[in-house]
Design a protein around this motif. Structure first.
Motif, PDB file in Angstrom:
ATOM      1  N   ALA A 123      40.759  42.621  43.354  1.00  0.00           N
ATOM      2  CA  ALA A 123      39.888  43.780  43.106  1.00  0.00           C
ATOM      3  C   ALA A 123      38.841  43.447  42.052  1.00  0.00           C
ATOM      4  N   ALA A 157      36.222  41.276  43.575  1.00  0.00           N
ATOM      5  CA  ALA A 157      35.346  42.094  44.421  1.00  0.00           C
ATOM      6  C   ALA A 157      34.315  42.845  43.580  1.00  0.00           C
ATOM      7  N   TRP A 186      37.205  52.800  41.403  1.00  0.00           N
ATOM      8  CA  TRP A 186      36.767  51.800  42.386  1.00  0.00           C
ATOM      9  C   TRP A 186      37.749  50.634  42.426  1.00  0.00           C
ATOM     10  N   THR A 239      40.219  49.649  45.539  1.00  0.00           N
ATOM     11  CA  THR A 239      40.114  48.325  46.145  1.00  0.00           C
ATOM     12  C   THR A 239      41.465  47.616  46.141  1.00  0.00           C
ATOM     13  N   PHE A 266      36.960  52.727  53.594  1.00  0.00           N
ATOM     14  CA  PHE A 266      36.668  52.738  52.163  1.00  0.00           C
ATOM     15  C   PHE A 266      35.501  53.697  51.918  1.00  0.00           C
TER      16      PHE A 266
END
Length: 440
Positions: free
Chosen positions: A43, A46, A63, A67, A104
């Motif tokens: 995560a 990302a 967020w 993720t 998502f």
């Protein structure tokens, strides 16, 4: 759009603050600490790839959490497929599908702010804390694993904080995870009596972490602020997650008050300053107030417990006596001795006996104290195996002998204390006291 360096600093700050919650939530889903850390790191990667291009999301923590949750779902799907969708995994997957849609979407990020989801995340964090501090692990492993999983520290940072070689710390963390996996411990919060027993281990790890930061046992530095900061942060988190546990608030009170003196423990040249010589104007009034509030909470909760006040609450009450004294001379040593009497009555230990004797040495003769009385209390402690090579027993003897005018004996005691200490700053301080007592 911030510059890349500023963005990376922002991401690092968010990660340090939120990584424990993300790892904890992933661990509940996949039931594997190694995999949970990998998912959390995925995560983070990302974010480092996406945020420089698209900008910071409205809620960066959510967020990252979302993720990592999607990564966990993908992992469970793969496991389910490889295991031909065994019944238990299929049920886990179905329950997760009800909580998280595969797309998502922004709506999903916003949903993470809901109170119910926050409560689940808090439970996950508490669960991870109990797992990392489980008594099945040696104390050093509990400390390293807690700093890694809940402090968000890298292996290199833990090695620096604990003055251990990085490979040693890395192996310790790997072995700890393997031990937990092999033990078959459930990734669930303990309940009832088991929870009370496990809580003691959690508190002990946080206490050990703070003490090692407050007075480093080894190395060149007198203090290790990183350990103090992490211990205090974890104590605050634990108090928020366990609001009805008296000893949690007792430990928090103790750490808040002890932390209030950190800035005054070093002078402008970075040299150690002992308690009686500290500039109390440098003590942090806000931390003292927080400590007093936590102690009041602990005392109120303890009134409803059959066991009465715990050791951290009693130690916090002693620390408060120092915090309330505007000057060293104004310290209520009689109250401190009474505090140690209460601690000895319920939780006796050689170190408590030593600390009580030091407090007695500061009492006035009219109160039954003084250095001569204290020396009589200290001398029998030499025979206790736990204190035979304890530098602070020899240091305490040196202090009372110096105040009694027995300079040569005091010098020998300070030299012995310096030889027993593993900390360079302590050694220098003790040898300086010994040098000052040499005959002209």
């Amino acid at each position: 759009m911030p510059e890349d360096s500023a963005l990376h600093d922002t991401v690092a700050a968010i990660w340090r603050q939120e990584s424990a919650r993300i790892v904890a939530h992933a661990a509940r889903l996949v039931r594997d600490l190694d995999r949970a850390e990998e998912l959390a790191q995925d995560a983070l990667l990302a974010a480092l790839e996406t945020w420089p291009r698209d900008g910071l999301p409205h809620n960066p923590a959510a967020w990252l959490m979302t993720t990592a949750k999607h990564r966990a779902l993908d992992h469970l799907r793969r496991v389910a497929m490889q295991a031909r969708q065994e019944e238990a995994l299929a049920q886990d997957l179905q329950s997760l599908q009800a909580d998280v849609e595969p797309d998502f979407a922004p709506e999903l990020i916003r949903s993470l702010d809901q109170a119910a989801d926050a409560a689940h995340i808090d439970d996950d964090l508490l669960r991870l804390l109990f797992i990392a501090c489980h008594p099945v692990l040696p104390p050093a492993s509990r400390l390293a694993l807690t700093l890694r999983l809940l402090g968000g520290l890298s292996t290199a940072e833990i090695a620096r904080a604990c003055l251990q070689p990085e490979p040693t710390v890395a192996q310790r963390i790997v072995r700890a995870k393997r031990t937990l996996a092999d033990s078959g411990l459930p990734f669930e919060l303990p309940q009832g009596e088991a929870r009370s027993e496990a809580l003691g281990s959690v508190l002990a790890v946080i206490y050990l972490m703070f003490n090692e930061g407050h007075a480093a046992s080894q190395g060149e530095d007198w203090m290790r602020p990183t350990l103090c900061e992490e211990a205090l942060r974890l104590a605050r988190v634990l108090a928020g997650l366990s609001p009805q546990e008296a000893e949690v608030h007792g430990l928090l009170a103790l750490l808040e008050i002890q932390a209030s003196r950190l800035a005054a423990r070093l002078d402008e040249q970075g040299q150690p300053v002992l308690l009686m010589d500290q500039d109390r104007r440098r003590w942090d009034a806000l931390l003292i107030r927080r400590g007093l509030g936590a102690l009041a909470r602990a005392e109120a909760l303890a009134q409803h417990e059959a066991t009465g006040p715990g050791p951290y609450q009693l130690q916090a009450a002693i620390a408060v006596c120092h915090a309330r004294a505007a000057t060293a001379e104004a310290t209520d040593w009689a109250a401190i001795v009474a505090g140690y009497d209460a601690l000895m009555a319920r939780y006796p230990s050689p170190v408590v006996r030593l600390n009580r004797a030091v407090a007695v040495s500061r009492q006035s003769p009219e109160q039954g104290g003084g250095p001569a009385v204290a020396l009589a209390l200290l001398q029998p402690l030499r025979e206790l195996p736990a204190l035979r090579d304890y530098p602070w027993l020899a240091s305490a003897e040196g202090d009372v002998l110096e105040r009694l005018g027995r300079r040569e004996e005091a010098r020998v005691a300070f030299e012995r204390a310096a030889a027993l200490s593993g900390n360079a700053q302590d050694q220098a301080l003790l040898r300086a006291r010994a040098q000052a007592l040499k005959s002209d």
